[in-house]
Design a protein around this motif. Structure first.
Motif, PDB file in Angstrom:
ATOM      1  N   ALA A  11      20.315 -35.738 184.300  1.00  0.00           N
ATOM      2  CA  ALA A  11      19.501 -36.935 184.534  1.00  0.00           C
ATOM      3  C   ALA A  11      18.964 -37.001 185.959  1.00  0.00           C
ATOM      4  CB  ALA A  11      20.335 -38.186 184.233  1.00  0.00           C
ATOM      5  N   HIS A  16      15.269 -36.953 184.650  1.00  0.00           N
ATOM      6  CA  HIS A  16      14.780 -38.317 184.399  1.00  0.00           C
ATOM      7  C   HIS A  16      13.267 -38.321 184.200  1.00  0.00           C
ATOM      8  CE1 HIS A  16      13.566 -38.984 188.661  1.00  0.00           C
ATOM      9  NE2 HIS A  16      12.845 -39.970 188.155  1.00  0.00           N
ATOM     10  N   VAL A  31      19.850 -38.612 176.639  1.00  0.00           N
ATOM     11  CA  VAL A  31      20.100 -38.023 177.956  1.00  0.00           C
ATOM     12  C   VAL A  31      21.597 -37.948 178.194  1.00  0.00           C
ATOM     13  CG1 VAL A  31      19.608 -38.186 180.421  1.00  0.00           C
ATOM     14  CG2 VAL A  31      18.011 -39.170 178.776  1.00  0.00           C
ATOM     15  N   ASP A  33      24.597 -36.680 181.040  1.00  0.00           N
ATOM     16  CA  ASP A  33      24.961 -36.209 182.378  1.00  0.00           C
ATOM     17  C   ASP A  33      26.464 -36.403 182.544  1.00  0.00           C
ATOM     18  OD1 ASP A  33      24.952 -35.467 185.189  1.00  0.00           O
ATOM     19  OD2 ASP A  33      22.821 -35.955 185.166  1.00  0.00           O
ATOM     20  N   TRP A  36      28.263 -41.751 184.771  1.00  0.00           N
ATOM     21  CA  TRP A  36      27.400 -42.921 184.593  1.00  0.00           C
ATOM     22  C   TRP A  36      26.649 -43.254 185.875  1.00  0.00           C
ATOM     23  CZ3 TRP A  36      25.328 -44.763 180.477  1.00  0.00           C
ATOM     24  CH2 TRP A  36      25.922 -44.470 179.245  1.00  0.00           C
ATOM     25  N   LEU A  39      23.505 -41.353 185.416  1.00  0.00           N
ATOM     26  CA  LEU A  39      22.741 -41.929 184.310  1.00  0.00           C
ATOM     27  C   LEU A  39      22.125 -43.274 184.692  1.00  0.00           C
ATOM     28  CD1 LEU A  39      25.208 -40.988 181.451  1.00  0.00           C
ATOM     29  CD2 LEU A  39      22.919 -40.031 181.795  1.00  0.00           C
ATOM     30  N   LYS A  43      18.201 -44.357 184.876  1.00  0.00           N
ATOM     31  CA  LYS A  43      17.642 -45.549 184.216  1.00  0.00           C
ATOM     32  C   LYS A  43      16.798 -46.359 185.196  1.00  0.00           C
ATOM     33  CE  LYS A  43      21.349 -46.646 180.995  1.00  0.00           C
ATOM     34  NZ  LYS A  43      22.339 -47.667 180.610  1.00  0.00           N
ATOM     35  N   PHE A  72      21.500 -43.064 176.675  1.00  0.00           N
ATOM     36  CA  PHE A  72      22.196 -42.360 177.744  1.00  0.00           C
ATOM     37  C   PHE A  72      23.666 -42.218 177.383  1.00  0.00           C
ATOM     38  CE2 PHE A  72      18.591 -44.548 179.560  1.00  0.00           C
ATOM     39  CZ  PHE A  72      18.069 -43.663 180.492  1.00  0.00           C
ATOM     40  N   THR A  74      27.567 -39.815 178.501  1.00  0.00           N
ATOM     41  CA  THR A  74      28.271 -38.705 179.142  1.00  0.00           C
ATOM     42  C   THR A  74      28.804 -37.743 178.084  1.00  0.00           C
ATOM     43  OG1 THR A  74      30.308 -39.995 179.219  1.00  0.00           O
ATOM     44  CG2 THR A  74      28.930 -40.024 181.205  1.00  0.00           C
TER      45      THR A  74
END
Length: 106
Positions: A11, A16, A31, A33, A36, A39, A43, A72, A74
């Motif tokens: 991300a 992104h 997505v 990654d 968080w 991520l 966002k 999104f 993990t």
């Protein structure tokens, strides 16, 4: 084969951006990654960019509606039904191998 859902692994800067362009092209996007933090930063960047495009009249669709096409996580599990996956992780060969190994397993 028709592509309906795109997966993006990573991300960061490239990830992104790929996510945003894919969602603007009306694809559902997943997505993944490792954290968080990454991520949530993605966002924020996507939303800021969409808001700028919207305010300038460069896109007609509301940014919130574009964001509804993006999920999104993990966990790679959200990519199980992806039709096409783009890898956008750092240029570390072992990391890239692990990404593709994980994708093969799901």
């Amino acid at each position: 084969m028709t592509i309906k859902k795109i997966g993006v692994v990573g991300a960061g800067t490239m990830g992104h951006g790929i996510t945003e362009v894919s969602a603007l092209a009306n694809y559902k996007v997943s997505v993944v990654d490792i954290s968080w933090d990454f991520l949530n930063r993605a966002k924020e960047r996507i939303m800021e960019s969409l808001n700028r495009f919207y305010e300038k009249g460069q896109i007609k669709e509301r940014p919130e509606d574009v964001m509804k096409r993006i999920e999104f996580s993990t966990s790679y599990d959200i990519m199980r039904d992806a039709d096409f996956v783009i890898e956008a992780v750092p240029e570390i060969i072992e990391l890239k191998r692990k990404v593709f190994e994980t994708l093969d397993n799901i």
